[in-house]
Scaffold this motif. Structure first.
Motif, PDB file in Angstrom:
ATOM      1  N   PRO A  74       0.801  -1.233   0.000  1.00  0.00           N
ATOM      2  CA  PRO A  74       0.000   0.000   0.000  1.00  0.00           C
ATOM      3  C   PRO A  74       0.831   1.280   0.000  1.00  0.00           C
ATOM      4  O   PRO A  74       0.300   2.350  -0.305  1.00  0.00           O
ATOM      5  CB  PRO A  74      -0.832  -0.122   1.280  1.00  0.00           C
ATOM      6  N   SER A  75       2.119   1.187   0.302  1.00  0.00           N
ATOM      7  CA  SER A  75       2.966   2.377   0.262  1.00  0.00           C
ATOM      8  C   SER A  75       3.565   2.616  -1.125  1.00  0.00           C
ATOM      9  O   SER A  75       4.228   3.626  -1.348  1.00  0.00           O
ATOM     10  CB  SER A  75       4.106   2.254   1.284  1.00  0.00           C
ATOM     11  N   TYR A  79       0.416   0.559  -6.214  1.00  0.00           N
ATOM     12  CA  TYR A  79      -0.516  -0.303  -5.486  1.00  0.00           C
ATOM     13  C   TYR A  79      -1.818  -0.477  -6.271  1.00  0.00           C
ATOM     14  O   TYR A  79      -2.443   0.496  -6.693  1.00  0.00           O
ATOM     15  CB  TYR A  79      -0.827   0.287  -4.116  1.00  0.00           C
ATOM     16  N   ARG A 528     -14.263  -1.968  -2.481  1.00  0.00           N
ATOM     17  CA  ARG A 528     -13.278  -1.256  -3.301  1.00  0.00           C
ATOM     18  C   ARG A 528     -13.734  -1.149  -4.753  1.00  0.00           C
ATOM     19  O   ARG A 528     -13.639  -0.090  -5.375  1.00  0.00           O
ATOM     20  CB  ARG A 528     -11.921  -1.968  -3.228  1.00  0.00           C
ATOM     21  N   LEU A 536      -8.071  -6.160  -4.025  1.00  0.00           N
ATOM     22  CA  LEU A 536      -6.934  -6.128  -3.115  1.00  0.00           C
ATOM     23  C   LEU A 536      -5.751  -6.950  -3.607  1.00  0.00           C
ATOM     24  O   LEU A 536      -4.600  -6.625  -3.335  1.00  0.00           O
ATOM     25  CB  LEU A 536      -7.369  -6.622  -1.733  1.00  0.00           C
ATOM     26  N   LEU A 542      -0.239  -5.765   2.693  1.00  0.00           N
ATOM     27  CA  LEU A 542      -1.248  -4.868   3.263  1.00  0.00           C
ATOM     28  C   LEU A 542      -1.567  -5.250   4.702  1.00  0.00           C
ATOM     29  O   LEU A 542      -1.624  -4.386   5.595  1.00  0.00           O
ATOM     30  CB  LEU A 542      -2.517  -4.909   2.419  1.00  0.00           C
ATOM     31  N   LEU A 546      -1.000  -2.772   7.824  1.00  0.00           N
ATOM     32  CA  LEU A 546      -2.113  -2.290   8.639  1.00  0.00           C
ATOM     33  C   LEU A 546      -1.868  -2.544  10.113  1.00  0.00           C
ATOM     34  O   LEU A 546      -2.204  -1.724  10.975  1.00  0.00           O
ATOM     35  CB  LEU A 546      -3.421  -2.960   8.208  1.00  0.00           C
ATOM     36  N   GLN A 549      -0.052  -0.139  12.354  1.00  0.00           N
ATOM     37  CA  GLN A 549      -0.750   1.097  12.707  1.00  0.00           C
ATOM     38  C   GLN A 549      -1.471   0.944  14.045  1.00  0.00           C
ATOM     39  O   GLN A 549      -1.645  -0.163  14.561  1.00  0.00           O
ATOM     40  CB  GLN A 549      -1.779   1.447  11.618  1.00  0.00           C
ATOM     41  N   LEU A 593     -10.367   1.227   6.029  1.00  0.00           N
ATOM     42  CA  LEU A 593      -8.926   1.252   5.802  1.00  0.00           C
ATOM     43  C   LEU A 593      -8.572   0.912   4.361  1.00  0.00           C
ATOM     44  O   LEU A 593      -7.704   1.560   3.756  1.00  0.00           O
ATOM     45  CB  LEU A 593      -8.227   0.273   6.755  1.00  0.00           C
ATOM     46  N   VAL A 594      -9.224  -0.103   3.789  1.00  0.00           N
ATOM     47  CA  VAL A 594      -8.856  -0.489   2.420  1.00  0.00           C
ATOM     48  C   VAL A 594      -9.392   0.503   1.394  1.00  0.00           C
ATOM     49  O   VAL A 594      -8.827   0.631   0.301  1.00  0.00           O
ATOM     50  CB  VAL A 594      -9.331  -1.920   2.076  1.00  0.00           C
ATOM     51  N   SER A 596      -9.185   3.598   1.775  1.00  0.00           N
ATOM     52  CA  SER A 596      -8.236   4.707   1.764  1.00  0.00           C
ATOM     53  C   SER A 596      -6.812   4.261   1.451  1.00  0.00           C
ATOM     54  O   SER A 596      -5.890   5.072   1.465  1.00  0.00           O
ATOM     55  CB  SER A 596      -8.250   5.422   3.120  1.00  0.00           C
ATOM     56  N   ALA A 597      -6.631   2.957   1.201  1.00  0.00           N
ATOM     57  CA  ALA A 597      -5.281   2.431   0.928  1.00  0.00           C
ATOM     58  C   ALA A 597      -4.783   2.911  -0.428  1.00  0.00           C
ATOM     59  O   ALA A 597      -5.553   3.111  -1.353  1.00  0.00           O
ATOM     60  CB  ALA A 597      -5.304   0.909   0.976  1.00  0.00           C
TER      61      ALA A 597
END
Length: 597
Positions: A74-75, A79, A528, A536, A542, A546, A549, A593-594, A596-597
């Protein structure tokens, strides 16, 4: 009299054989020790047909792996930008020289044209040959082997050879040295228990579970699990899938496990009535069938389809049924096909669950590595692949009856834990099991460390932390601390209500956990896709990101352990552990969360 086509083929074969270089002397390619519990019975019948799969090297696989991590992290700026089928095939295609030399070798044994089949990328060549020819090609002797505990039988050898000049052009040939039985992830003491009634959810009794929908779960779920229990427990009550036209989910079936429609319909009528009009499709692989005689219904296949598809309605579900019947009857001379866990398809589902596996050490490393690479290809194409982590804790089903210890299969006969495969592959998401409400680790949840695959970088921080907190010296020498650690996640796996042969009953095992977790992955994919984002795909980068965090979207399981091999196994603890991974999903949090990934 020869037809023109036959005459031309014979002429071509003769020309190729004449042009081929003189075959170099055979040199041993692979040798294994027969796994514990297997006994040689007698030489294999010369006329018995086997389907040899020849794996050619994939010189660009490191490049494929780089793409896989780039589209799964995700970074990364890439992605979700998954590769196409054609792009993946180009990255696993063998070198032309390998293709040429292998073809010349096959021609020298009279194998060409229609006698060969190739994977789309050309990295696998399959030939069906009698044992007598296979023995000549591989300079070996096949035998019929029997497994004492299960009664299964296989035609295998413990060593085979290839012409020396082919060693760098062939990675692996199977079936030769693999003794894996591809068993469903459920042992006999966790088999179907008939006579269970659907739980009474009308008395209003609740159990407080902070992460659940509304902060509570029906008390009945503490003894009997249903789809409604799982939707409550994993905070998905009320979510309605919106991308059913695009999103798909699938489960796999092997070993003559057939998913019965009558059982499926009755399950929906009783436990998922709003989905009672739904169905699932079947894809047939390698001669697979899906017999609908009630007596042929499979507990495993029924479980997988009922939960994976019942939880995700109206998301389209697919049952992949693969041909092959591993209990080879020692007196049977009929051909048997090997089990292939992949679908060569353009239109792949976004999430796939498989509740099958075996001891890692019964699969030769050469073959395990190639199988694992196939899952990397699926991940690069945007498919999330889940596997059950196993039902033997840190052990296997072949522990010494007297000591309960487990032993290596490398000639040392060393005492050690036995990891499972494919759960140990770093390119799949391994799913362990929990029980009760609130959740604790299920006592059978498979977990540990691979002896084949190194720990992937996405695990480094979490696994290093866990190992640093273990009691000094505990289980020293029993596991590979630098290996790929599993499971990655977990889900409920005890007292699942299913319908089998039109009768309700209960089943346990990570066989329950994998389709359950996969269902929630499918719901996340739905969210998504409905928002215009990519599926995904390969989940592990991922998942581990996550959990670094403050809010991870997983319910941490901190109670329980997974005994095996005469030990208490590992303990569940705060954070990642080799019993339940990061824990079970909280869909409501994960969805945000996903997105906004």
């Amino acid at each position: 009299m020869l037809s023109l086509r036959s005459a031309l083929l014979c002429a071509a074969l003769a020309a190729l054989a004449a042009a081929a270089p003189a075959e170099s002397a055979h040199k041993v390619k692979e040798t294994v020790y027969p796994p514990r519990g297997w006994t040689v019975l007698r030489p294999a019948p010369p006329a018995h047909t086997i389907s040899l799969r020849i794996g050619l090297p994939q010189p660009k696989f490191p490049e494929l792996e780089e793409h896989l991590y780039a589209v799964s992290d995700p970074s990364s700026g890439r992605y979700g930008a998954h590769l196409s089928k054609g792009e993946v095939e180009a990255l696993v295609a063998p070198h032309p020289e390998s293709v040429q030399l292998v073809d010349e070798w096959l021609v020298s044994h009279g194998l060409a044209g229609d006698a060969l089949s190739r994977s789309p990328a050309g990295d696998w060549v399959t030939v069906k040959v009698p044992v007598s020819l296979a023995e000549k090609m591989l300079d070996t002797t096949y035998h019929v082997w029997t497994h004492a505990a299960s009664g299964a039988a296989l035609v295998r050898t413990t060593s085979y050879s290839l012409p020396a000049h082919l060693h760098e052009h062939i990675d692996v040939i199977q079936p030769t040295t693999t003794f894996a039985r591809s068993t469903p992830m459920s042992a006999t003491y966790r088999s179907f228990r008939a006579g269970a009634a659907a739980p009474d959810r009308t008395d209003g009794a609740k159990v407080a579970v902070p992460g659940a929908s509304g902060g509570q779960v029906a008390a009945s779920c503490n003894g009997t699990i249903t789809p409604a229990c799982l939707l409550e427990l994993y905070n998905a009550t009320g979510y309605t899938p919106q991308a059913a036209a695009t999103n798909k989910i699938a489960v796999t079936g092997y070993l003559e496990q057939y998913a019965n429609y009558a059982d499926y319909y009755q399950f929906l009528e009783e436990l998922v009535p709003y989905a009672a009009d739904s169905n699932f499709s079947v894809v047939y692989i390698n001669g697979g069938v899906n017999n609908q005689t009630l007596a042929d219904a499979g507990v495993e296949a029924d479980l997988d389809t009922q939960y994976a598809f019942g939880l995700t309605y109206p998301t389209p579900g697919t049952f992949y049924t693969t041909g092959g019947s591993p209990p080879f009857t020692p007196d049977d001379l009929e051909p048997t096909d090997s089990n292939e866990p992949y679908a060569e398809a353009n239109d792949l589902p976004q999430s796939i669950s498989s509740s099958y596996g075996d001891d890692e050490q019964t699969v030769p490393y050469s073959y395990a590595a190639r199988v694992c690479a196939e899952f990397a290809q699926l991940g690069a194409r945007g498919v999330s692949v889940m596997f059950s982590s196993g039902d033997g804790g840190v052990g296997d089903g072949d522990a010494d009856p007297a000591t309960q210890e487990c032993y290596s299969n490398d000639g040392r006969n060393a005492t050690e834990f036995i990891p499972g495969f494919p759960a140990s592959c770093p390119y799949v998401t391994a799913v362990g099991a929990t029980s009760q409400v609130p959740e604790i680790a299920a006592w059978f949840s498979g977990g540990g460390f691979s002896n084949y695959f190194a720990r992937p970088s996405y695990q480094d921080d979490a696994v290093t932390k866990y190992l640093g907190e273990l009691a000094p010296g505990i289980y020293a020498g029993l596991y590979n601390a630098s290996g790929r650690a599993f499971p990655d996640v977990s889900a409920e796996g005890v007292n699942f209500t299913i319908v089998w042969e039109l009768e309700a009953g209960l089943v346990d095992g990570t066989s329950c956990s994998s389709p359950t977790f996969t269902a929630f992955v499918a719901l996340l994919n739905d969210a998504r896709i409905a928002s215009g984002q990519a599926a995904l795909g390969f989940l592990n980068p991922l998942i581990y990101a996550l959990n670094a965090q403050a809010v991870s979207g997983f319910n941490d399981i901190t109670v329980g352990n997974n005994p095996g091999c005469g030990t208490e196994g590992f303990n569940a603890t705060i954070g990642w552990d080799p019993v339940t991974g990061w824990g079970s999903p909280n869909f409501g949090i994960l969805k945000e969360l996903v997105l906004s990934a």
